[in-house]
Design an enzyme around this catalytic site. Structure first.
Site, PDB file in Angstrom:
ATOM      1  N   ARG A  35       0.801  -1.295   0.003  1.00 22.10           N
ATOM      2  CA  ARG A  35      -0.176   0.055   0.102  1.00 22.10           C
ATOM      3  C   ARG A  35       0.871   1.273  -0.013  1.00 22.10           C
ATOM      4  O   ARG A  35       0.362   2.444  -0.657  1.00 22.10           O
ATOM      5  CB  ARG A  35      -0.914   0.044   1.287  1.00 22.10           C
ATOM      6  CG  ARG A  35      -2.003  -0.905   0.968  1.00 22.10           C
ATOM      7  CD  ARG A  35      -3.088  -1.006   2.157  1.00 22.10           C
ATOM      8  NE  ARG A  35      -4.149  -1.877   1.839  1.00 22.10           N
ATOM      9  CZ  ARG A  35      -5.078  -2.271   2.677  1.00 22.10           C
ATOM     10  NH1 ARG A  35      -4.730  -1.901   3.780  1.00 22.10           N
ATOM     11  NH2 ARG A  35      -6.063  -2.847   2.189  1.00 22.10           N
ATOM     12  N   LYS A 197     -21.351 -16.911  -0.017  1.00 18.19           N
ATOM     13  CA  LYS A 197     -22.628 -16.854   0.190  1.00 18.19           C
ATOM     14  C   LYS A 197     -23.450 -16.093  -1.000  1.00 18.19           C
ATOM     15  O   LYS A 197     -22.930 -15.026  -1.276  1.00 18.19           O
ATOM     16  CB  LYS A 197     -23.148 -16.256   1.445  1.00 18.19           C
ATOM     17  CG  LYS A 197     -22.567 -17.354   2.665  1.00 18.19           C
ATOM     18  CD  LYS A 197     -23.191 -16.473   3.798  1.00 18.19           C
ATOM     19  CE  LYS A 197     -22.903 -17.455   5.179  1.00 18.19           C
ATOM     20  NZ  LYS A 197     -23.081 -16.872   6.438  1.00 18.19           N
ATOM     21  N   GLY A 353     -11.475  -8.695  -1.785  1.00 22.58           N
ATOM     22  CA  GLY A 353     -10.610  -9.337  -0.703  1.00 22.58           C
ATOM     23  C   GLY A 353     -10.019 -10.661  -1.178  1.00 22.58           C
ATOM     24  O   GLY A 353      -9.089 -11.042  -1.587  1.00 22.58           O
ATOM     25  N   GLY A 376     -13.776  -3.576  -0.020  1.00 19.40           N
ATOM     26  CA  GLY A 376     -15.108  -3.094   0.158  1.00 19.40           C
ATOM     27  C   GLY A 376     -15.712  -1.979  -1.062  1.00 19.40           C
ATOM     28  O   GLY A 376     -16.562  -1.877  -1.511  1.00 19.40           O
TER      29      GLY A 376
HETATM   30  P1  AMP Z   1     -16.354 -14.103  -0.078  1.00 22.63           P
HETATM   31  O1  AMP Z   1     -15.714 -13.161   0.910  1.00 22.63           O
HETATM   32  O2  AMP Z   1     -17.771 -14.145  -0.274  1.00 22.63           O
HETATM   33  O3  AMP Z   1     -15.669 -13.745  -1.431  1.00 22.63           O
HETATM   34  O4  AMP Z   1     -15.991 -15.720   0.367  1.00 22.63           O
HETATM   35  C1  AMP Z   1     -14.809 -16.030   0.361  1.00 22.63           C
HETATM   36  C2  AMP Z   1     -14.654 -17.536   0.989  1.00 22.63           C
HETATM   37  O5  AMP Z   1     -15.404 -18.265   0.387  1.00 22.63           O
HETATM   38  C3  AMP Z   1     -13.289 -17.985   0.986  1.00 22.63           C
HETATM   39  O6  AMP Z   1     -12.982 -18.029   2.538  1.00 22.63           O
HETATM   40  C4  AMP Z   1     -13.587 -19.713   0.645  1.00 22.63           C
HETATM   41  O7  AMP Z   1     -12.872 -20.523   1.738  1.00 22.63           O
HETATM   42  C5  AMP Z   1     -15.040 -19.649   0.751  1.00 22.63           C
HETATM   43  N1  AMP Z   1     -15.794 -20.631  -0.102  1.00 22.63           N
HETATM   44  C6  AMP Z   1     -15.549 -20.757  -1.411  1.00 22.63           C
HETATM   45  N2  AMP Z   1     -16.363 -21.960  -1.816  1.00 22.63           N
HETATM   46  C7  AMP Z   1     -16.758 -22.400  -0.667  1.00 22.63           C
HETATM   47  C8  AMP Z   1     -17.551 -23.610  -0.521  1.00 22.63           C
HETATM   48  N3  AMP Z   1     -17.728 -24.460  -1.667  1.00 22.63           N
HETATM   49  N4  AMP Z   1     -17.891 -24.054   0.542  1.00 22.63           N
HETATM   50  C9  AMP Z   1     -17.544 -23.308   1.716  1.00 22.63           C
HETATM   51  N5  AMP Z   1     -16.941 -21.997   1.542  1.00 22.63           N
HETATM   52  C10 AMP Z   1     -16.354 -21.799   0.264  1.00 22.63           C
END
Ligand code: AMP
Length: 395
Positions: A35, A197, A353, A376
């Site tokens: 950074r 999610k 991230g 973000g």
């Molecule tokens: P996000 O911050 O929503 O982009 O989510 C990132 C996180 O999603 C990472 O830590 C991954 O380990 C998790 N992730 C990705 N695929 C899966 C999955 N099939 N089951 C559980 N966690 C997942």
């Protein structure tokens, strides 16, 4: 957009809002200079044009003054990166701060203490912002990572500078990269969305449906869609309360002519660990006791064939639990395919991230067109929101 080279810096004291929110180890040494290096080009430009720089930043989330989070710890590293002496002021507003900034000569750099030692920073207090504004004659924002916050130093301060304010070169690059995808992308435009999610990506998916030709859905989001479509998800991460919404999205995509691509096969484990037993299943038929944690080999081939035909590619979120080496192949495969497409002329933007972490971890850093520095802020831009820090510079 007011940019650096439209601004006069000769004999000016420029307040530069940087993002020096860097990691420190237990000896208070900077462990990642990225950074600080990212802000160098803006600071060098101002100094070379005959100005001086008053650097403002936050570090961590202190609750009042906290010596552990003092920016004094990073002065040495900032001086090394800038290759010049850097002065430090142990406060960021008031008589002492103003005297320090007034005393700057052309070519000098002054770093002020952590802005978040004052609660007025994050509350966007107008009086505090006006006090900060007294530290300089020009305002430059180069902190994309906080551009989505209406804080004193990122947004409110700008109103005290009339036309004497502009984007720093890092902020400019970030905004242009997002525009290149969302407003001016060469077709076919592909977005690859992964992560855990559906619920956290709703507004982004809706906004992307207005822009893209193809959308690959990966990661844990997949199983909310497949459950909605009548599939068996076993123990995979799933948000049943979003199944109806997933079906609505599929319908909306159809109406807009956006092709949605889900994996056809998945690699699952018999528990949530790197050393779990592994088995590949059809995405619609994951048995009880198995948790899908990555896309399978057939999906990787299908995604590759699609990715290399696209001219504009946005990637946000890993394809699986990439933190487990045994379940990282799908994420690595997507990275490789985007790298190939980029090499052949596509524009690729990686943001948010965990996909940035994955890109760095697997060595794709120099193989993408642009990697965003702001988690973000990037996500809110993709949601189609105008970031307050950016709006304030354009007023
Ligand atoms: P996000 O911050 O929503 O982009 O989510 C990132 C996180 O999603 C990472 O830590 C991954 O380990 C998790 N992730 C990705 N695929 C899966 C999955 N099939 N089951 C559980 N966690 C997942």
């Amino acid at each position: 957009m007011r940019i650096l080279n439209q601004q006069n810096f000769k004999n000016q004291r420029a307040i530069v809002r940087v993002d020096f929110n860097v990691p420190l180890n237990e000896k208070f040494e900077v462990t990642d200079r990225t950074r600080i290096e990212a802000a160098k080009s803006t600071i060098d430009y101002i100094l070379n044009k005959g100005g001086s720089c008053v650097l403002l930043s936050h570090l961590g989330r202190p609750d009042g003054r906290d010596p552990k989070l003092s920016l004094s710890h990073i002065v040495k590293t900032v001086a090394e990166v800038l290759d010049r002496p850097v002065k430090f002021c142990s406060t960021s507003v008031g008589t002492e701060a103003e005297a320090a900034s007034n005393g700057l000569d052309q070519g000098e750099v002054l770093l002020m203490e952590n802005l978040r030692f004052h609660k007025e920073e994050t509350s966007g207090d107008v009086i505090f912002s006006e006090k900060l504004a007294r530290l300089g004659t020009v305002y430059v924002n180069d902190a994309f990572g906080t551009a989505h916050r209406a804080h004193a130093s990122t947004t409110i301060i700008a109103r005290f500078f009339g036309k004497n304010k502009c984007f720093g070169s890092l902020l400019e690059k970030e905004v242009l990269a997002i525009e290149k995808v969302m407003d001016q992308g060469e077709k076919p435009i592909l977005a690859i969305l992964g992560g855990a999610k559906v619920s956290s990506k709703i507004t982004i998916i809706e906004s992307l449906l207005e822009t893209v030709d193809h959308l690959i859905i990966g990661g844990g989001m997949v199983y909310t869609f497949t459950k909605a479509l009548g599939g068996k998800v076993g123990n995979s991460i799933c948000e049943p309360e979003y199944c109806d919404y997933a079906l609505e999205l599929l319908e909306k995509a159809k109406e807009k002519g956006v092709q949605i691509h889900l994996p056809v096969d998945v690699l699952a484990g018999n528990d949530f660990s790197n050393n779990a037993n592994q088995q590949t299943f059809d995405v619609m038929n994951i048995p009880e006791g198995w948790e899908a944690m990555d896309s399978g080999p057939e999906s990787q081939t299908i995604f590759h064939e699609l990715i290399i035909t696209c001219k504009t590619i946005l990637w946000n979120g890993p394809m699986g639990v990439f933190e487990f080496s045994n379940f990282s192949k799908g994420t690595i495969a997507v990275g490789n395919s985007i790298a190939k497409a980029t090499y052949e002329g596509a524009f690729s933007l990686v943001g948010g991230g965990d996909s940035v972490a994955a890109v760095k971890q697997f060595g794709f850093e120099n193989k993408m067109s642009y990697i965003s520095t702001g988690g973000g802020a990037m996500l809110e831009s993709l949601e189609g929101k105008t970031l307050p820090g950016i709006a304030a510079l354009n007023e």
